[in-house]
Design a protein around this motif. Sequence first.
Motif, PDB file in Angstrom:
ATOM      1  N   LEU A   1      69.156  30.573  51.365  1.00 33.73           N
ATOM      2  CA  LEU A   1      69.356  29.129  51.452  1.00 33.73           C
ATOM      3  C   LEU A   1      70.693  28.765  50.801  1.00 33.73           C
ATOM      4  CD1 LEU A   1      67.713  26.379  52.101  1.00 33.73           C
ATOM      5  CD2 LEU A   1      67.395  26.332  49.611  1.00 33.73           C
ATOM      6  N   ASP A   2      71.464  27.977  51.493  1.00 35.24           N
ATOM      7  CA  ASP A   2      72.779  27.529  51.012  1.00 35.24           C
ATOM      8  C   ASP A   2      72.580  26.486  49.912  1.00 35.24           C
ATOM      9  OD1 ASP A   2      75.178  26.188  50.648  1.00 35.24           O
ATOM     10  OD2 ASP A   2      75.734  26.285  52.770  1.00 35.24           O
ATOM     11  N   LEU A   3      72.947  26.834  48.694  1.00 40.41           N
ATOM     12  CA  LEU A   3      72.693  25.923  47.572  1.00 40.41           C
ATOM     13  C   LEU A   3      73.714  24.789  47.494  1.00 40.41           C
ATOM     14  CD1 LEU A   3      71.546  28.521  44.912  1.00 40.41           C
ATOM     15  CD2 LEU A   3      70.148  26.702  45.921  1.00 40.41           C
ATOM     16  N   SER A   4      74.895  24.993  48.066  1.00 43.42           N
ATOM     17  CA  SER A   4      75.841  23.872  48.123  1.00 43.42           C
ATOM     18  C   SER A   4      75.276  22.763  48.992  1.00 43.42           C
ATOM     19  CB  SER A   4      77.192  24.333  48.682  1.00 43.42           C
ATOM     20  OG  SER A   4      77.916  25.022  47.703  1.00 43.42           O
ATOM     21  N   ALA A   5      74.707  23.167  50.111  1.00 42.01           N
ATOM     22  CA  ALA A   5      74.092  22.178  50.993  1.00 42.01           C
ATOM     23  C   ALA A   5      72.902  21.510  50.309  1.00 42.01           C
ATOM     24  CB  ALA A   5      73.668  22.844  52.303  1.00 42.01           C
ATOM     25  N   ALA A   6      72.102  22.334  49.623  1.00 49.11           N
ATOM     26  CA  ALA A   6      70.930  21.774  48.927  1.00 49.11           C
ATOM     27  C   ALA A   6      71.366  20.804  47.828  1.00 49.11           C
ATOM     28  CB  ALA A   6      70.078  22.910  48.346  1.00 49.11           C
ATOM     29  N   ALA A   7      72.453  21.143  47.134  1.00 52.15           N
ATOM     30  CA  ALA A   7      72.951  20.245  46.081  1.00 52.15           C
ATOM     31  C   ALA A   7      73.486  18.958  46.699  1.00 52.15           C
ATOM     32  CB  ALA A   7      74.031  20.945  45.266  1.00 52.15           C
TER      33      ALA A   7
ATOM     34  N   ALA B   1      76.043  34.998  45.521  1.00 54.55           N
ATOM     35  CA  ALA B   1      77.222  34.274  45.996  1.00 54.55           C
ATOM     36  C   ALA B   1      77.769  34.937  47.245  1.00 54.55           C
ATOM     37  CB  ALA B   1      78.298  34.228  44.912  1.00 54.55           C
ATOM     38  N   ALA B   2      78.182  34.095  48.191  1.00 53.95           N
ATOM     39  CA  ALA B   2      78.787  34.598  49.436  1.00 53.95           C
ATOM     40  C   ALA B   2      79.506  33.427  50.091  1.00 53.95           C
ATOM     41  CB  ALA B   2      77.709  35.145  50.385  1.00 53.95           C
ATOM     42  N   GLU B   3      80.581  33.730  50.801  1.00 50.15           N
ATOM     43  CA  GLU B   3      81.308  32.698  51.562  1.00 50.15           C
ATOM     44  C   GLU B   3      81.739  31.536  50.650  1.00 50.15           C
ATOM     45  OE1 GLU B   3      81.214  34.093  54.439  1.00 50.15           O
ATOM     46  OE2 GLU B   3      79.305  35.162  54.424  1.00 50.15           O
ATOM     47  N   GLY B   4      82.023  31.835  49.400  1.00 44.88           N
ATOM     48  CA  GLY B   4      82.493  30.785  48.485  1.00 44.88           C
ATOM     49  C   GLY B   4      81.414  29.821  48.025  1.00 44.88           C
ATOM     50  N   ARG B   5      80.142  30.161  48.294  1.00 42.84           N
ATOM     51  CA  ARG B   5      79.034  29.290  47.896  1.00 42.84           C
ATOM     52  C   ARG B   5      77.920  30.107  47.249  1.00 42.84           C
ATOM     53  NH1 ARG B   5      80.151  27.723  53.082  1.00 42.84           N
ATOM     54  NH2 ARG B   5      78.219  28.386  54.054  1.00 42.84           N
ATOM     55  N   LEU B   6      77.007  29.418  46.610  1.00 42.99           N
ATOM     56  CA  LEU B   6      75.842  30.075  46.021  1.00 42.99           C
ATOM     57  C   LEU B   6      74.658  29.977  46.975  1.00 42.99           C
ATOM     58  CD1 LEU B   6      76.174  28.767  42.359  1.00 42.99           C
ATOM     59  CD2 LEU B   6      76.729  31.052  43.233  1.00 42.99           C
TER      60      LEU B   6
ATOM     61  N   MET C   1      78.349  39.342  50.572  1.00 49.63           N
ATOM     62  CA  MET C   1      78.090  38.957  49.191  1.00 49.63           C
ATOM     63  C   MET C   1      79.322  39.250  48.326  1.00 49.63           C
ATOM     64  SD  MET C   1      75.068  37.863  49.737  1.00 49.63           S
ATOM     65  CE  MET C   1      74.616  37.393  48.048  1.00 49.63           C
ATOM     66  N   THR C   2      79.558  38.355  47.366  1.00 50.08           N
ATOM     67  CA  THR C   2      80.625  38.541  46.388  1.00 50.08           C
ATOM     68  C   THR C   2      79.996  38.623  44.994  1.00 50.08           C
ATOM     69  OG1 THR C   2      80.904  36.144  46.394  1.00 50.08           O
ATOM     70  CG2 THR C   2      82.382  37.414  47.796  1.00 50.08           C
ATOM     71  N   LEU C   3      80.823  38.835  43.978  1.00 48.98           N
ATOM     72  CA  LEU C   3      80.274  38.876  42.617  1.00 48.98           C
ATOM     73  C   LEU C   3      79.562  37.557  42.336  1.00 48.98           C
ATOM     74  CD1 LEU C   3      82.875  40.419  40.109  1.00 48.98           C
ATOM     75  CD2 LEU C   3      80.668  41.365  40.820  1.00 48.98           C
ATOM     76  N   PRO C   4      78.324  37.609  41.880  1.00 55.73           N
ATOM     77  CA  PRO C   4      77.580  36.360  41.691  1.00 55.73           C
ATOM     78  C   PRO C   4      78.054  35.530  40.495  1.00 55.73           C
ATOM     79  CG  PRO C   4      76.224  38.266  41.110  1.00 55.73           C
ATOM     80  CD  PRO C   4      77.480  38.806  41.703  1.00 55.73           C
ATOM     81  N   PHE C   5      78.751  36.153  39.573  1.00 57.95           N
ATOM     82  CA  PHE C   5      79.273  35.397  38.419  1.00 57.95           C
ATOM     83  C   PHE C   5      80.562  36.051  37.962  1.00 57.95           C
ATOM     84  CE2 PHE C   5      78.008  38.555  35.240  1.00 57.95           C
ATOM     85  CZ  PHE C   5      77.033  39.250  35.935  1.00 57.95           C
ATOM     86  N   GLU C   6      81.380  35.260  37.273  1.00 58.84           N
ATOM     87  CA  GLU C   6      82.600  35.805  36.677  1.00 58.84           C
ATOM     88  C   GLU C   6      82.208  36.523  35.397  1.00 58.84           C
ATOM     89  OE1 GLU C   6      85.644  32.851  36.083  1.00 58.84           O
ATOM     90  OE2 GLU C   6      85.242  32.004  38.065  1.00 58.84           O
TER      91      GLU C   6
ATOM     92  N   VAL D   1      68.885  20.163  44.586  1.00 58.11           N
ATOM     93  CA  VAL D   1      69.068  20.982  43.377  1.00 58.11           C
ATOM     94  C   VAL D   1      70.254  20.425  42.592  1.00 58.11           C
ATOM     95  CG1 VAL D   1      68.108  23.104  44.394  1.00 58.11           C
ATOM     96  CG2 VAL D   1      70.579  22.664  44.533  1.00 58.11           C
ATOM     97  N   ASP D   2      70.369  20.880  41.373  1.00 58.72           N
ATOM     98  CA  ASP D   2      71.416  20.391  40.472  1.00 58.72           C
ATOM     99  C   ASP D   2      72.804  20.679  41.055  1.00 58.72           C
ATOM    100  OD1 ASP D   2      71.657  19.600  37.310  1.00 58.72           O
ATOM    101  OD2 ASP D   2      73.338  20.868  37.962  1.00 58.72           O
ATOM    102  N   GLU D   3      73.732  19.766  40.794  1.00 57.39           N
ATOM    103  CA  GLU D   3      75.062  19.905  41.378  1.00 57.39           C
ATOM    104  C   GLU D   3      75.836  21.096  40.824  1.00 57.39           C
ATOM    105  OE1 GLU D   3      77.136  16.658  38.352  1.00 57.39           O
ATOM    106  OE2 GLU D   3      76.965  16.213  40.495  1.00 57.39           O
ATOM    107  N   ARG D   4      75.383  21.636  39.692  1.00 59.37           N
ATOM    108  CA  ARG D   4      76.070  22.821  39.165  1.00 59.37           C
ATOM    109  C   ARG D   4      75.865  24.033  40.074  1.00 59.37           C
ATOM    110  NH1 ARG D   4      74.120  21.563  33.081  1.00 59.37           N
ATOM    111  NH2 ARG D   4      72.693  20.276  34.316  1.00 59.37           N
ATOM    112  N   LEU D   5      74.960  23.912  41.029  1.00 60.25           N
ATOM    113  CA  LEU D   5      74.788  24.994  42.007  1.00 60.25           C
ATOM    114  C   LEU D   5      75.710  24.822  43.216  1.00 60.25           C
ATOM    115  CD1 LEU D   5      70.962  25.365  41.592  1.00 60.25           C
ATOM    116  CD2 LEU D   5      72.645  27.182  41.226  1.00 60.25           C
ATOM    117  N   ALA D   6      76.436  23.718  43.253  1.00 57.91           N
ATOM    118  CA  ALA D   6      77.474  23.544  44.282  1.00 57.91           C
ATOM    119  C   ALA D   6      78.771  24.126  43.741  1.00 57.91           C
ATOM    120  CB  ALA D   6      77.637  22.072  44.616  1.00 57.91           C
ATOM    121  N   ALA D   7      78.805  25.442  43.609  1.00 62.34           N
ATOM    122  CA  ALA D   7      79.940  26.124  42.995  1.00 62.34           C
ATOM    123  C   ALA D   7      80.095  27.474  43.678  1.00 62.34           C
ATOM    124  CB  ALA D   7      79.703  26.303  41.500  1.00 62.34           C
ATOM    125  N   SER D   8      81.181  28.151  43.382  1.00 61.59           N
ATOM    126  CA  SER D   8      81.398  29.453  44.016  1.00 61.59           C
ATOM    127  C   SER D   8      80.871  30.603  43.169  1.00 61.59           C
ATOM    128  CB  SER D   8      82.888  29.653  44.293  1.00 61.59           C
ATOM    129  OG  SER D   8      83.625  29.558  43.091  1.00 61.59           O
TER     130      SER D   8
END
Lengths: 359, 359
Positions: free
Chosen positions: B25-31, B11-16, B79-84, B36-43
């Motif tokens: 690869l920006d997964l928000s853009a890919a979603a 995770a980085a820049e508020g996206r996966l 990079m930020t924490l990849p998951f809560e 890719v699945d829309e659950r990857l359009a998340a922070s």
Amino acid sequence: MYGLDNLPFGAAEGRLWVRYGDGALDLSAAAARGAVDERLAASTLNPFLAGGRPLWTSTRAALRKLEFTNLTPVDELSMTLPFEVADYVDFYSSEQHAINASRILRPNSPGITPNWKHLPIGYHGRSGSVVVSGTDIVRPHGQWRDPDGVPEYGPTRRLDVECEVGFVVGVPSDGPVPTAAFREHVFGVVLLNDWSARDIQAWEMAPLGPFLGKSFATSISPWVVPLDALEAARITAPAQDPPVLPYLRDDRTGYDLRLTLEVNGTVLTRPPFHQMYWTAAQQLAHMTVNGANVRTGDLYASGTVSGSDPDELGCLLELYRNTRYLADGDTVTISATAPGPDGSVIGLGEVSGTIRPAR
Amino acid sequence: MYGLDNLPFGAAEGRLWVRYGDGALDLSAAAARGAVDERLAASTLNPFLAGGRPLWTSTRAALRKLEFTNLTPVDELSMTLPFEVADYVDFYSSEQHAINASRILRPNSPGITPNWKHLPIGYHGRSGSVVVSGTDIVRPHGQWRDPDGVPEYGPTRRLDVECEVGFVVGVPSDGPVPTAAFREHVFGVVLLNDWSARDIQAWEMAPLGPFLGKSFATSISPWVVPLDALEAARITAPAQDPPVLPYLRDDRTGYDLRLTLEVNGTVLTRPPFHQMYWTAAQQLAHMTVNGANVRTGDLYASGTVSGSDPDELGCLLELYRNTRYLADGDTVTISATAPGPDGSVIGLGEVSGTIRPAR
């Protein structure tokens, strides 16, 4: 017990409520008509907790001006966890409990550990298994040692309660919280039952502490009582000797909370919170002195509250000296009151749970 | 290192993002374009983690068909924490580390505790102070005992690292997770540095375990490597003697992860994960055998990885036998690789942190 001097907050039906007498006021509805802050139009207290003391104070003033009519009977509400628990820490701050537990669980040890009077001993518990009062407690499986030292596996045979008081953090910190800042960060209190499987705990805890013996469930009362409701309950906490390090010095504010433990309706003990050696302000200062942050929703508990008299002990381990524990079907209830203004009484509600057979 | 056989998530820049080579690869853009699945359009990865193995498998297949063009250089991402992180548990599953730590920290004890080969010893750590690689580590204050037994307070003098591997839970459980169900619940791995203040820890940990000596910070690597990328790294974990109880029996799948610890660019040690006595499947089974639930975002760590050779020890306590620790300004980096298919290498990235002076 639940008049204008109390006004505890709870969650049910996906909304927040404030309790008044035997009824509760829907705070989402109150927020919708502008009577309280919109952060109370939520399913958990976390947004309100994060608002800090100015919000807590203004909300309390606003609530005290409301007419408490059209209340929902509290008996009709299915209470849920009042806040999302971030980190959960459990302390061990009753001197009497520490002495008793050492003697009973570690008879060959020299007793209370040398560090005990120098810092509030504690450990992290499991946030994900904190449950609200009324949740059934399934007797946990686990591993312990039989009398010949052979590991065994099965449902715990020594299921215990621990009567505790939990403190609910509202305002996050990004570093140490001095003892004097306690009331800026902590919103209120709940009653807490730190269910414990003594056989599992005894076998697992060397050298890294309790784990599976505690992590299956921790129950809390559904109504969070604000510190503001406990002003009249403030008393002087026990003097500390030897003197503590400067970062742990505080104004010795304790709270005169009077707990009662009932099993199947029979009162077993009345643990007195005012005897706790370490205060909640000291616990928070210690917990953060290394720079660890606290977050909105952090919960930290006092540790078992045990008094100096035989009818003030806070767990079955102490009451029955490791000979008698909970049976399937037992219902355990911890309740508490505190002195309120002008001779009134503040109710802290209750935390209850019934033991179900192992699956 | 980061080809189609790896594909770790961060995770980085508020996206996966998914890493490919030195780019991501920006997964928000890919979603957004349906790749890719829309659950990857998340922070954070949590919604994807909760999706479980069917989603993980279909996503991996989808990613392997993409063209990895227009990548963002990983060096340009913050990079930020990849998951809560929900609950964080730290185990103690290297036999060599347990033996060494016992000898050094508790020289008067009989060594490894009697429970150690019967269950994976562990404890709950602090979720709120888990930080991503690159976060500075401020030397923590705390309390310890001077050689005359008098409590002292100040910045730790014994700041240590612990080289560990963390396992990331995706699918929640409402009860025990058998060892065979490990891969249904655990999505992947990170590298983890369990920063430890040995003086604080030594003084506080009797009888309830480590607390402030560990809770100031735990660093994890930013790229979560899926278990699916570690198929070629599966090896047979050490045989266990005495035999374990049935609930802890597993297929002895270990992972051949090869860790490296560098301080200021100098390699100090190369801890071998394949020697771990308790497997991640056993840890998860143990952690839940009492009915404790796991949640999406639960993180559990192996404990310090130490091998049997002197250049395979996983912390400074063992490497320098409690005589030499981290200095302000030191930069600590743990990195790792694993065997990939057909002689390739899977990169696990790195977890790094620089020690800043006490505040």
